[in-house]
Design an enzyme around this catalytic site. Structure first.
Site, PDB file in Angstrom:
ATOM      1  N   GLN A   1       4.725  -4.254   2.550  1.00  0.00           N
ATOM      2  CA  GLN A   1       4.651  -5.050   2.899  1.00  0.00           C
ATOM      3  C   GLN A   1       4.873  -5.843   2.095  1.00  0.00           C
ATOM      4  OE1 GLN A   1       0.744  -3.443   4.155  1.00  0.00           O
ATOM      5  NE2 GLN A   1       0.239  -5.596   3.081  1.00  0.00           N
TER       6      GLN A   1
ATOM      7  N   GLU B   1       0.859  -1.132   0.047  1.00  0.00           N
ATOM      8  CA  GLU B   1       0.203  -0.038   0.199  1.00  0.00           C
ATOM      9  C   GLU B   1       0.411   0.764  -0.108  1.00  0.00           C
ATOM     10  OE1 GLU B   1      -4.329  -2.407   1.837  1.00  0.00           O
ATOM     11  OE2 GLU B   1      -2.328  -0.694   2.970  1.00  0.00           O
TER      12      GLU B   1
END
Length: 756
Positions: A589, A483
């Site tokens: 991530q 993100e």
């Protein structure tokens, strides 16, 4: 002050009182049973507490400008104690021998200490639990022994509807009653969703006392006074029942009053010990079904696993297929109780392979949410079904807030774009659902899931854009799992999941003999086939690196060392805003790394290793989802020591004592599911490939052995792994063969032992 003691594989303790760390212990010691949760606040009130009780599925939207959220229920946990008219608090007087313990094996919280002030001296013991055997029940017990001068002790408790969600009142003014001069009762309903709820409680003292009921705005309380002489003791027991209009067993108004009070009267005379024993047995039944044990040099490894397992059950409303798991479970107000892709990719495998009936309930939530997903797609000018990035009650649709934290450059609130363009959740839903169907071999679930697959495929086909110049379909303007990259084209994870979904839809269509299901999709088949054949899938470049998206490999690289060295997450956001971060080669991530785990058969070992070498140094693990993904991928690339180090780091996400504010708003649900995956699918080597169970363990040197139980293909298998042997035992059902360390072996006996 306030640090954590790790007692054994089931228990932790706070060893000294600290107002600064109340929220941490409230979260990690949350009482829950899947139907409701109660943050482990102290009975007495403190300014820094976060007093929350949630019931699964009771969502409310305060205003059109806000998003729906799990409503913070009227409180039943506050029990104020006064000593000769002075309110008791640990902020005054002298406290010694303080210990607050939580047992994840039976869900019980115990707090004890000695306290004195001037001539007053007492020993206090507080116990409480949310019952796993009666999921509507919460029980408190307080024992006080007077070690000083005679004193009048006053207990003040009841049902307090003045509590809010960070200032937002989600319940209307209410009806309060005092029944039979014994039972406190309050009923109310949510302001917007109009769900009626009722609470009733009974408080018992074991010595003669004076009882005074009182009513206030939104609350009903009872004061009980007792004259406690020196060396005497008093025991208070409080039983609280909570029921709602959305309960599966709801049968009308009587359910919320007459039946509620009748049930409370039937248990009113039962002791704390009896009720707790019944709850503990229900917990043990759960542990017996999914038994698992790590024999490690460090007891914290087993504790971490049991902490994760407890919360996975405490926060998962598997009793009702209209409900699902929030990203913070129900341990705090974080993420407002909303369901994300966390369930399908990180949490669902735990239930699929250990408690398959529970897993089916979670999959059925997505089936039941299909209508809202279709409406969401239509609203966004797509076809088929687009599952919301954040889901709440089935009919709520997209529940993602529009604004988030501060933009470090503009000073304004940052827009939250995930609900608008992070669309891979629709593929995640299909991936997790099909994995569950394969493992459980449930024919009805397969039939019922057919429409989900087809409508998800129609969404992805309509979401794809045809590029005439390159003669291919592309998926533009998305956010992938990473993100930190917004508004990108052809995110590899998203595109591969989209093709997977369309291909599975075509496979299901041609395999489905039920014409009543097929006829409505007949006109779409040629279209879906064309998109599948021409959908662009990013492939490894000359260095064997898969581009995360069309531009990632061309972006600026910066020195990330200061962010890796930080004890806090998200510190890059103090230097750059999201627009700037999106133009850097930095990952929040796992993204490509996660793609390679979901589809390991599509990529060779060299490709996996090359992508690890490229993306791992650029990933800050600023999401709790990241470490567990990287742990398992490190094992894929045979980096066992590094994998174990990452496994140890997951301890700090919630249980650790380094960052004592990491869990203030609730624990990290996806990480918990990932912890189980690290142990069983990672170090334990359990996978299912081409309808074969495979066991390829890679134990860290710190583990002497690992035992776990899995359920797959209607069979239950116990796996015992040591440094020298792998033993598999068939506990239930039949299994023709099993693959151990690459060798296919006939499973014609109840047990099979192989030397490593």
């Amino acid at each position: 002050m306030g640090k954590i003691a790790y007692i054994d594989k089931w228990r932790i303790a706070e060893t000294s009182f600290s107002e600064k760390y109340l929220a941490k212990f409230e979260s990690i010691m949350t009482l829950g049973n899947g139907y409701l949760t109660l943050r482990n606040t102290h009975e007495e009130v403190y300014p820094t507490e976060h007093r929350n009780m949630f019931v699964a599925g009771i969502f409310n939207r305060f205003s059109p400008e806000e998003t729906t959220e799990l409503a913070n229920f009227p409180d039943i946990s506050k029990i104020e104690i006064s000593i000769d008219g002075q309110r008791f608090s640990l902020l005054s007087g002298e406290t010694t021998n303080y210990k607050r313990e939580f047992n994840y094996q039976n869900g019980e919280a115990i707090r004890s200490f000695d306290w004195k002030q001037e001539e007053y001296a007492f020993h206090f013991t507080f116990r409480k639990f949310a019952s796993m055997s009666n999921k509507h029940l919460i029980v408190h017990e307080i024992k006080i022994k007077n070690l000083g001068k005679d004193a009048r002790i006053t207990f003040e408790t009841g049902i307090d509807g003045t509590y809010t969600n960070s200032g937002t009142q989600n319940f209307l003014e209410n009806e309060r009653r005092f029944f039979d001069n014994k039972y406190l009762y309050l009923t109310t309903k949510t302001t917007q969703s109009k769900v009626s709820v009722s609470l009733a409680c009974y408080t018992h003292l074991d010595v003669p006392h004076v009882s005074i009921p009182q009513m206030g705005r939104r609350k009903i309380i009872e004061k009980k006074q007792v004259e406690l002489k020196s060396d005497q003791s008093v025991c208070l027991t409080k039983q609280s029942l909570i029921k709602t209009q959305r309960d599966v067993k709801y049968s009308g108004k009587d359910y919320l009053q007459t039946e509620l009070l009748t049930e409370l009267s039937q248990i009113a005379d039962q002791s704390y010990e009896i009720l707790q024993k019944e709850s503990a047995k229900a917990w043990q039944d759960i542990w017996d079904q999914g038994e698992i044990e790590i024999d490690s040099e460090d007891v914290k490894d087993n504790l971490l696993l049991n902490f994760a397992r407890y919360h996975l059950h405490a926060m998962s409303p598997i009793h009702d297929d209209r409900l699902n798991i929030g990203a913070k479970g129900m341990t705090g107000e974080g993420y407002k109780g909303h369901t994300f892709w966390d369930t399908e990719i990180f949490i669902l495998p735990y239930f699929t392979y250990t408690y398959p009936e529970f897993a089916k309930s979670l999959v059925r939530y997505r089936i039941n949410g299909l209508a809202a997903a279709k409406a969401n797609a239509k609203r966004n000018n797509y076809r088929g079904a687009q599952y919301p990035w954040e889901s709440a009650w089935l009919s709520d649709g997209e529940a993602t807030p529009k604004l988030g934290g501060v933009d470090i450059v503009t000073g304004k609130q940052s827009p939250i774009l995930t609900g608008l363009i992070e669309h891979h959740v629709t593929g995640d839903v299909v991936y997790g659902g099909l994995q569950c169907i394969e493992a459980t071999q449930d024919p009805k679930l397969k039939v019922d899931f057919f429409e989900v697959i087809m409508e998800a495929a129609r969404f992805w086909a309509s979401r794809s854009v045809y590029n005439k110049i390159k003669d291919r379909y592309e998926i533009l303007d998305v956010i992938g799992p990473d993100e930190y990259t917004e508004h990108v084209d052809n995110n590899a994870y998203t595109n591969y999941l989209a093709k997977f979904t369309i291909d599975e839809a075509l496979r299901a269509y041609y395999a489905n003999d039920e014409n009543s299901f097929k006829v409505q999709y007949q006109a779409d088949i040629n279209w879906l086939t064309e998109v599948s054949e021409k959908l662009y899938l990013p492939i490894p470049n000359s260095a064997n690196v898969i581009p995360q998206d069309d531009t990632f490999l061309k972006k600026e690289m910066i020195d990330l060392s200061k962010y890796f060295e930080s004890n806090s997450i998200g510190t890059i956001g103090l230097d750059y805003n999201m627009e700037q971060i999106s133009n850097l080669q930095v990952c929040k991530q796992a993204d490509v790394i996660l793609l390679l785990q979901l589809f390991p058969e599509k990529f060779d070992y060299q490709t996996k290793l090359a992508n690890w070498d490229y993306y791992y140094p650029k990933t800050l693990h600023d999401s709790s989802l990241s470490l567990t993904s990287h742990c398992n991928f490190a094992l894929i690339t045979n980096q066992i020591d590094l994998a174990y180090k990452m496994f140890k780091k997951t301890f700090d996400i919630d249980l650790g004592d380094r960052n004592m504010n990491s869990s203030d708003d609730g624990i990290h649900s996806a990480s918990l599911g990932g912890i189980w995956q690290n142990v069983v699918r990672g170090f334990g080597g359990f996978t299912v490939q081409d309808f074969h169970v495979t066991i390829t363990p890679k134990l860290p040197k710190q583990w002497r052995s690992l035992s776990y139980t899995v359920s797959v293909f209607n069979a239950t298998i116990k796996v015992d792994i040591t440094k020298t042997t792998i033993k598999t035992t068939l506990k239930k059902g039949t299994l023709s063969d099993i693959v151990i360390n690459g060798k296919t072996l006939n499973f014609d006996k109840e047990a099979l032992s192989v030397e490593v």
